[in-house]
Design a protein around this motif. Sequence first.
Motif: not given
Length: 142
Positions: A53-82
């Motif tokens: 289990s991990y947590e990705v912490h995203l911060v918008n320090d700008g002065d307007h709303p922004r869309t963050f697109e997060l994609s995750t994957s495994l490198v060097g291992l078999e399995g699944e990521v949600t």
Amino acid sequence: RFWRPRLLFYGVGAVVFAAAATFFVSTRSDIQARIIRLRGMPYVVEGEMLRHSYEVHLVNDGDHPRTFELSTSLVGLEGEVTAGQGNDHEEELLIPPWADRRVTVVVRTPRAGFRSGGHMHARIEVDEEVRELDAPVLGPNH
């Protein structure tokens, strides 16, 4: 005599400091992103699978709303990521100005044949800016 060497030195120092401060403020990014391993055991054995289990912490320090697109994957291992609430490895988040979001990422890998050296890769894209982050996936014999 008003113009002394010490006064000239202070003036040059002030100009250099002002130039450096202007440069660092103007090149500062309005987004921050990091991966945090959740507290507790580095992995949990669930039958024939290992859950990380991990947590990705995203911060918008700008002065307007922004869309963050997060994609995750495994490198060097078999399995699944949600990521987030769904059963997908991608998440799109609209983050208001001066705010942050935390996205839980769960990695499941087969216990049999687990080998060290693999990692969870996260790619965060905001407007034209891209951040690439990695976190090691630990398991038996790591």
